[in-house]
Write a protein that holds these residues in place. Structure first.
Motif, PDB file in Angstrom:
ATOM      1  N   THR A   5      89.801  19.749  61.658  1.00  0.00           N
ATOM      2  CA  THR A   5      89.080  20.376  60.559  1.00  0.00           C
ATOM      3  C   THR A   5      88.249  21.495  61.171  1.00  0.00           C
ATOM      4  O   THR A   5      87.961  21.468  62.377  1.00  0.00           O
ATOM      5  CB  THR A   5      88.147  19.390  59.833  1.00  0.00           C
ATOM      6  N   PRO A   6      87.847  22.476  60.384  1.00  0.00           N
ATOM      7  CA  PRO A   6      86.995  23.531  60.938  1.00  0.00           C
ATOM      8  C   PRO A   6      85.733  22.984  61.595  1.00  0.00           C
ATOM      9  O   PRO A   6      85.296  23.480  62.635  1.00  0.00           O
ATOM     10  CB  PRO A   6      86.676  24.393  59.711  1.00  0.00           C
ATOM     11  N   GLN A   7      85.151  21.936  60.990  1.00  0.00           N
ATOM     12  CA  GLN A   7      83.934  21.358  61.548  1.00  0.00           C
ATOM     13  C   GLN A   7      84.209  20.699  62.892  1.00  0.00           C
ATOM     14  O   GLN A   7      83.454  20.891  63.861  1.00  0.00           O
ATOM     15  CB  GLN A   7      83.333  20.340  60.584  1.00  0.00           C
ATOM     16  N   ARG A   8      85.310  19.932  62.983  1.00  0.00           N
ATOM     17  CA  ARG A   8      85.645  19.264  64.242  1.00  0.00           C
ATOM     18  C   ARG A   8      85.941  20.295  65.337  1.00  0.00           C
ATOM     19  O   ARG A   8      85.497  20.155  66.468  1.00  0.00           O
ATOM     20  CB  ARG A   8      86.869  18.353  64.065  1.00  0.00           C
ATOM     21  N   THR A   9      86.690  21.324  64.983  1.00  0.00           N
ATOM     22  CA  THR A   9      87.023  22.354  65.960  1.00  0.00           C
ATOM     23  C   THR A   9      85.772  23.020  66.506  1.00  0.00           C
ATOM     24  O   THR A   9      85.638  23.237  67.721  1.00  0.00           O
ATOM     25  CB  THR A   9      87.943  23.405  65.323  1.00  0.00           C
ATOM     26  N   ALA A  10      84.827  23.331  65.614  1.00  0.00           N
ATOM     27  CA  ALA A  10      83.588  23.974  66.047  1.00  0.00           C
ATOM     28  C   ALA A  10      82.767  23.052  66.940  1.00  0.00           C
ATOM     29  O   ALA A  10      82.212  23.492  67.959  1.00  0.00           O
ATOM     30  CB  ALA A  10      82.768  24.391  64.821  1.00  0.00           C
ATOM     31  N   LEU A  11      82.701  21.772  66.578  1.00  0.00           N
ATOM     32  CA  LEU A  11      81.947  20.816  67.381  1.00  0.00           C
ATOM     33  C   LEU A  11      82.564  20.658  68.768  1.00  0.00           C
ATOM     34  O   LEU A  11      81.865  20.683  69.783  1.00  0.00           O
ATOM     35  CB  LEU A  11      81.909  19.454  66.679  1.00  0.00           C
ATOM     36  N   VAL A  50      91.574  19.702  79.403  1.00  0.00           N
ATOM     37  CA  VAL A  50      91.568  18.246  79.425  1.00  0.00           C
ATOM     38  C   VAL A  50      90.356  17.687  78.668  1.00  0.00           C
ATOM     39  O   VAL A  50      90.462  16.691  77.949  1.00  0.00           O
ATOM     40  CB  VAL A  50      91.587  17.738  80.884  1.00  0.00           C
ATOM     41  N   TYR A  51      89.201  18.334  78.805  1.00  0.00           N
ATOM     42  CA  TYR A  51      88.005  17.899  78.072  1.00  0.00           C
ATOM     43  C   TYR A  51      88.263  17.975  76.567  1.00  0.00           C
ATOM     44  O   TYR A  51      87.954  17.046  75.810  1.00  0.00           O
ATOM     45  CB  TYR A  51      86.816  18.787  78.442  1.00  0.00           C
ATOM     46  N   ARG A  52      88.855  19.094  76.116  1.00  0.00           N
ATOM     47  CA  ARG A  52      89.159  19.264  74.691  1.00  0.00           C
ATOM     48  C   ARG A  52      90.147  18.196  74.215  1.00  0.00           C
ATOM     49  O   ARG A  52      89.999  17.635  73.120  1.00  0.00           O
ATOM     50  CB  ARG A  52      89.708  20.663  74.456  1.00  0.00           C
ATOM     51  N   MET A  53      91.137  17.906  75.044  1.00  0.00           N
ATOM     52  CA  MET A  53      92.126  16.892  74.694  1.00  0.00           C
ATOM     53  C   MET A  53      91.476  15.518  74.545  1.00  0.00           C
ATOM     54  O   MET A  53      91.801  14.762  73.623  1.00  0.00           O
ATOM     55  CB  MET A  53      93.213  16.845  75.776  1.00  0.00           C
ATOM     56  N   ARG A  54      90.520  15.203  75.421  1.00  0.00           N
ATOM     57  CA  ARG A  54      89.845  13.915  75.348  1.00  0.00           C
ATOM     58  C   ARG A  54      88.978  13.810  74.089  1.00  0.00           C
ATOM     59  O   ARG A  54      88.850  12.729  73.499  1.00  0.00           O
ATOM     60  CB  ARG A  54      88.971  13.708  76.594  1.00  0.00           C
ATOM     61  N   LEU A  55      88.399  14.910  73.666  1.00  0.00           N
ATOM     62  CA  LEU A  55      87.530  14.885  72.490  1.00  0.00           C
ATOM     63  C   LEU A  55      88.303  14.857  71.181  1.00  0.00           C
ATOM     64  O   LEU A  55      87.743  14.514  70.138  1.00  0.00           O
ATOM     65  CB  LEU A  55      86.604  16.102  72.494  1.00  0.00           C
ATOM     66  N   GLN A  56      89.577  15.191  71.228  1.00  0.00           N
ATOM     67  CA  GLN A  56      90.355  15.252  69.994  1.00  0.00           C
ATOM     68  C   GLN A  56      90.545  13.880  69.342  1.00  0.00           C
ATOM     69  O   GLN A  56      90.881  13.799  68.166  1.00  0.00           O
ATOM     70  CB  GLN A  56      91.717  15.903  70.260  1.00  0.00           C
ATOM     71  N   GLY A  57      90.311  12.829  70.095  1.00  0.00           N
ATOM     72  CA  GLY A  57      90.400  11.492  69.514  1.00  0.00           C
ATOM     73  C   GLY A  57      89.044  10.877  69.221  1.00  0.00           C
ATOM     74  O   GLY A  57      88.951   9.694  68.879  1.00  0.00           O
ATOM     75  N   THR A  58      87.982  11.672  69.356  1.00  0.00           N
ATOM     76  CA  THR A  58      86.621  11.170  69.155  1.00  0.00           C
ATOM     77  C   THR A  58      86.189  11.328  67.703  1.00  0.00           C
ATOM     78  O   THR A  58      86.449  12.356  67.073  1.00  0.00           O
ATOM     79  CB  THR A  58      85.643  11.934  70.073  1.00  0.00           C
ATOM     80  N   GLU A  59      85.500  10.322  67.184  1.00  0.00           N
ATOM     81  CA  GLU A  59      85.081  10.318  65.789  1.00  0.00           C
ATOM     82  C   GLU A  59      84.059  11.421  65.502  1.00  0.00           C
ATOM     83  O   GLU A  59      83.283  11.801  66.368  1.00  0.00           O
ATOM     84  CB  GLU A  59      84.468   8.955  65.427  1.00  0.00           C
ATOM     85  N   ASP A  60      84.056  11.902  64.260  1.00  0.00           N
ATOM     86  CA  ASP A  60      83.151  12.980  63.857  1.00  0.00           C
ATOM     87  C   ASP A  60      81.691  12.638  64.118  1.00  0.00           C
ATOM     88  O   ASP A  60      80.926  13.486  64.619  1.00  0.00           O
ATOM     89  CB  ASP A  60      83.322  13.290  62.366  1.00  0.00           C
ATOM     90  N   GLU A  61      81.294  11.426  63.778  1.00  0.00           N
ATOM     91  CA  GLU A  61      79.884  11.054  63.929  1.00  0.00           C
ATOM     92  C   GLU A  61      79.455  11.053  65.390  1.00  0.00           C
ATOM     93  O   GLU A  61      78.304  11.339  65.703  1.00  0.00           O
ATOM     94  CB  GLU A  61      79.638   9.666  63.301  1.00  0.00           C
ATOM     95  N   VAL A  62      80.372  10.733  66.258  1.00  0.00           N
ATOM     96  CA  VAL A  62      80.066  10.760  67.692  1.00  0.00           C
ATOM     97  C   VAL A  62      79.981  12.201  68.176  1.00  0.00           C
ATOM     98  O   VAL A  62      79.085  12.560  68.955  1.00  0.00           O
ATOM     99  CB  VAL A  62      81.119   9.971  68.486  1.00  0.00           C
ATOM    100  N   LYS A 122      79.044  14.765  66.551  1.00  0.00           N
ATOM    101  CA  LYS A 122      77.836  15.415  66.037  1.00  0.00           C
ATOM    102  C   LYS A 122      76.629  15.212  66.944  1.00  0.00           C
ATOM    103  O   LYS A 122      75.732  16.056  66.992  1.00  0.00           O
ATOM    104  CB  LYS A 122      77.535  14.912  64.627  1.00  0.00           C
ATOM    105  N   GLN A 123      76.581  14.088  67.650  1.00  0.00           N
ATOM    106  CA  GLN A 123      75.430  13.837  68.511  1.00  0.00           C
ATOM    107  C   GLN A 123      75.784  13.835  69.996  1.00  0.00           C
ATOM    108  O   GLN A 123      75.009  13.398  70.830  1.00  0.00           O
ATOM    109  CB  GLN A 123      74.747  12.523  68.132  1.00  0.00           C
ATOM    110  N   TRP A 124      76.976  14.355  70.310  1.00  0.00           N
ATOM    111  CA  TRP A 124      77.449  14.324  71.697  1.00  0.00           C
ATOM    112  C   TRP A 124      76.508  15.054  72.648  1.00  0.00           C
ATOM    113  O   TRP A 124      76.188  14.559  73.735  1.00  0.00           O
ATOM    114  CB  TRP A 124      78.845  14.938  71.773  1.00  0.00           C
ATOM    115  N   LEU A 125      76.054  16.247  72.261  1.00  0.00           N
ATOM    116  CA  LEU A 125      75.212  17.038  73.150  1.00  0.00           C
ATOM    117  C   LEU A 125      73.797  16.490  73.249  1.00  0.00           C
ATOM    118  O   LEU A 125      73.117  16.682  74.263  1.00  0.00           O
ATOM    119  CB  LEU A 125      75.179  18.495  72.678  1.00  0.00           C
ATOM    120  N   HIS A 126      73.347  15.802  72.209  1.00  0.00           N
ATOM    121  CA  HIS A 126      71.999  15.220  72.207  1.00  0.00           C
ATOM    122  C   HIS A 126      72.072  13.818  71.589  1.00  0.00           C
ATOM    123  O   HIS A 126      71.611  13.598  70.468  1.00  0.00           O
ATOM    124  CB  HIS A 126      71.027  16.102  71.422  1.00  0.00           C
TER     125      HIS A 126
END
Length: 344
Positions: A186-192, A267-279, A281-285
């Motif tokens: 989704t646009p939101q997931r891609t931006a995150l 590889v980092y992007r590939m690993r995050l592609q299976g991560t839930e939206d709520e996670v 959103k707070q990944w950086l903080h």
């Protein structure tokens, strides 16, 4: 991790027999050797306990096994494919397989002992007719892998280390537990994901880059090489290309961080592609302790990944240089007149 202790020889023997009966196919594995006449050959050497090498490609996302090595309950696989370069004298145990040339595979190694479990994986595209050797060892706190290209030049066996990069197997995403399916974009997931990856990339140290060589230093390398050649005289065309090869090498060496960072981000992007939206959103903080733990674990894994990748990039750069120099010397028949010629 749990352990079971067998109190009698009878119990141990019975278990060993049962394992052999139930796992007969695992002695030599389920992987069928490639049948092409120019198939590549790979020797897997395991100097550890309970070592396995598994094969994956786009048609075998669940993986194929090649057999067990150094397991106390069953005999080692006797797989051999008549490789021309003999194994090292101190190899504890090994197996050999044939691989389809030019086809990308994902190879995964596992080993475990009484107090450790260790594994690693890498992408690999073998070349037609080539021979390779993959060695697994353990060191305090870690396991190590070494991939080498095998050649025999003038009756002398040569082993050339090769880079090992893990980039995943996108064709298998969602088709096996090892390759989880990415969540819908989704646009939101891609931006995150982009913001997380870029923020992480900024924190990756670039180390000390190799300085570009000055004209004087490159000229001195050529002067030194001419002295080594002695009476062997080569045309100016040769030395012009020799100088160009040196410049290309130093340019590539100077871009080591940028090249490594490309792998890191992918590889980092590939690993995050299976991560839930709520996670995400707070990944950086992170405010949730569970999320914080996931971030810390991922950061540790990615730091190790970057370290391994920079070593691979450096090795890749050296091998490209050796190949260019070898092709140059072959073009001008240098090896016929000088035993110290470039060979790859």
């Amino acid at each position: 991790m749990s352990f079971t202790i067998f109190n009698t020889l009878r119990d141990f023997t019975a278990l060993a027999l049962l394992c052999c009966l139930l796992s007969a196919c695992s002695v030599n594995g389920t992987y069928p050797d490639a049948s092409e006449p120019d198939a590549a050959k790979l020797r897997f050497i395991a100097n550890t306990e309970n070592a396995t090498l598994d094969y994956y490609d786009a048609q075998h996302c669940e993986g194929l096994t090649t057999g067990m090595l150094n397991n106390i309950l069953m005999a080692d696989t006797g797989r051999r494919v008549d490789m021309t370069v003999a194994p090292p004298a101190d190899a504890k145990s090994y197996l050999e397989i044939k691989l389809k040339p030019g086809k990308e595979a994902f190879l995964r190694i596992n080993t475990n002992g009484g107090f450790y479990v260790c594994g690693n994986a890498f992408n690999f595209t073998p070349q037609p007719g080539e021979e390779y050797e993959l060695t697994l060892d353990t060191a305090p706190g870690r396991c190590t892998m070494l991939l080498q290209r095998l050649t025999n030049i003038s009756g002398r066996d040569l082993r050339r280390p090769l880079p090992m990069f893990e980039t995943g197997l996108p064709a298998c995403n969602g088709r096996s537990p090892l390759f989880p399916k990415p969540l819908p974009d989704t646009p939101q997931r891609t931006a995150l994901i982009n913001s997380i990856v870029e923020a992480s990339a900024l924190s990756v140290p670039d180390g000390v880059e190799n300085p570009r060589g000055s004209h004087e230093r490159l000229d001195s390398l050529i002067t030194e090489r001419k002295a080594q050649l002695g009476p062997v005289k080569l045309p100016e065309e040769y030395w012009a290309q020799y100088l160009q090869n040196l410049k290309v090498f130093e340019d590539e060496a100077g871009n080591k961080h940028e090249r490594s960072l490309e792998f890191y981000k992918s590889v980092y992007r590939m690993r995050l592609q299976g991560t839930e939206d709520e996670v995400l959103k707070q990944w950086l903080h992170p405010t949730d302790e569970t999320v914080r733990a996931r971030v810390v674990a991922n950061d540790k894994m990615m730091a190790q990944y970057y370290e391994n990748t920079t070593k691979g990039v450096a090795l890749e750069t050296v091998n490209r240089h050796l190949k260019r120099m070898s092709q140059l010397d072959s073009r001008f028949d240098v090896c016929e007149r000088f035993s110290g010629c470039w060979q790859y």
